[in-house]
Write an enzyme that holds these catalytic residues in place. Structure first.
Site, PDB file in Angstrom:
ATOM      1  CG  ASP A   1      -7.339  -3.089  -2.640  1.00 46.79           C
ATOM      2  OD1 ASP A   1      -7.783  -2.587  -1.542  1.00 46.79           O
ATOM      3  OD2 ASP A   1      -5.948  -3.037  -2.760  1.00 46.79           O
TER       4      ASP A   1
ATOM      5  CG  HIS B   1      -5.253  -2.738   0.765  1.00 49.42           C
ATOM      6  ND1 HIS B   1      -4.887  -2.269  -0.217  1.00 49.42           N
ATOM      7  CD2 HIS B   1      -4.516  -2.192   1.689  1.00 49.42           C
ATOM      8  CE1 HIS B   1      -4.016  -1.446  -0.095  1.00 49.42           C
ATOM      9  NE2 HIS B   1      -3.982  -1.352   1.404  1.00 49.42           N
TER      10      HIS B   1
ATOM     11  CB  SER C   1      -1.034  -0.046   1.182  1.00 41.95           C
ATOM     12  OG  SER C   1      -1.973   0.810   1.044  1.00 41.95           O
TER      13      SER C   1
END
Length: 256
Positions: A194, A224, A93
């Site tokens: 996600d 995610h 991320s």
């Protein structure tokens, strides 16, 4: 303030190939700890730092910004570079955003990137107001713990710090503007489903990183935080294979 359990940084000294890992926004090293341990078991020298403003409280995060987070990544990279022949950078991320910036700035000093659901932008309408709302609205609902696998919980903040998020948006702009500076090989793992990072981020990387090859690997059974999810073993094994392929290529190229 003391960090909460699981937020401690991780380090392991191994062979001449180093791997720097970066966790994501409002998360902590726990989200990448199994990956880091897998890499250490494979013989690599590993650093997984705790980013400033993380692992304590969301209020602490609001007192930091992307230069603080990136500074910690640079510090860990320098530590690895001083003891390793080659250094790879992996991130989840926002961690993917940070190590992308590292590769943009350090060029060939970064041997390769492995990114898991990296973030470079958002299409959410309310996100565009974050910098204006930050002085008045200090937090929003949490974004952590987006995991499909039953019974797995990511240690992350229970609120999203708005001022820190506004700083993340500034980082996005800086990184996206320089994606054409990437030269190292890149493997991107992207979850088909996600709930945090939209497909736009992957599209930006694939279309704007024109100076290198970006290999996209789709994850069909994770959300995610894929490094703690059903596809984690594939990511872990695949990242080791990626390192070996790059190191092997470099060894061949070094032969006179």
């Amino acid at each position: 303030m003391a960090v909460f359990p699981g937020a401690e940084p991780y380090a392991a000294d191994g062979g001449p190939v180093g791997v720097l890992l970066s966790h994501g926004f409002t998360g902590c090293p726990a989200s990448l700890r199994p990956w880091a341990e897998h890499l250490a078991a494979a013989g690599y020298t590993v650093r997984l730092p705790l980013l400033p403003g993380h692992g304590t409280s969301w209020q602490d995060a609001n007192r930091t910004g992307w230069p603080d987070w990136y500074g910690r990544i640079e510090q860990s990279f320098e530590e690895l570079a001083a003891r390793c022949e080659q250094v790879f950078a992996f991130g989840l991320s926002m961690g993917g955003t940070l190590v992308t910036r590292l590769a943009e700035q350090r060029g060939d000093a970064v041997a390769g990137l492995v990114l898991v659901n990296p973030s470079y932008a958002t299409e959410r309408f309310d996100a565009r107001f974050a910098r204006f709302l930050a002085p008045f609205v200090h937090s929003r609902p949490a974004i952590g713990n987006d995991i499909k696998k039953p019974g797995v919980v990511e240690p992350a903040y229970d609120r999203t710090p708005v001022a820190a998020f506004a700083s993340l948006q500034k980082l996005w702009h800086v990184v996206v503007d320089d994606l054409d500076k990437l030269t190292c090989p890149v493997r991107m793992y992207r979850s088909v489903e996600d709930h945090v990072v939209e497909p736009l981020s992957a599209k930006l990387l694939l279309t704007r990183a024109t100076g290198t090859a970006v290999q996209e690997v789709l994850l069909e059974n994770s959300y995610h935080v894929a490094t703690l999810d059903n596809d984690a073993p594939a990511i872990f094994d695949g990242s080791v294979e990626f390192i070996r392929s790059v190191v092997g290529t470099a060894a061949v190229e070094d032969v006179p």
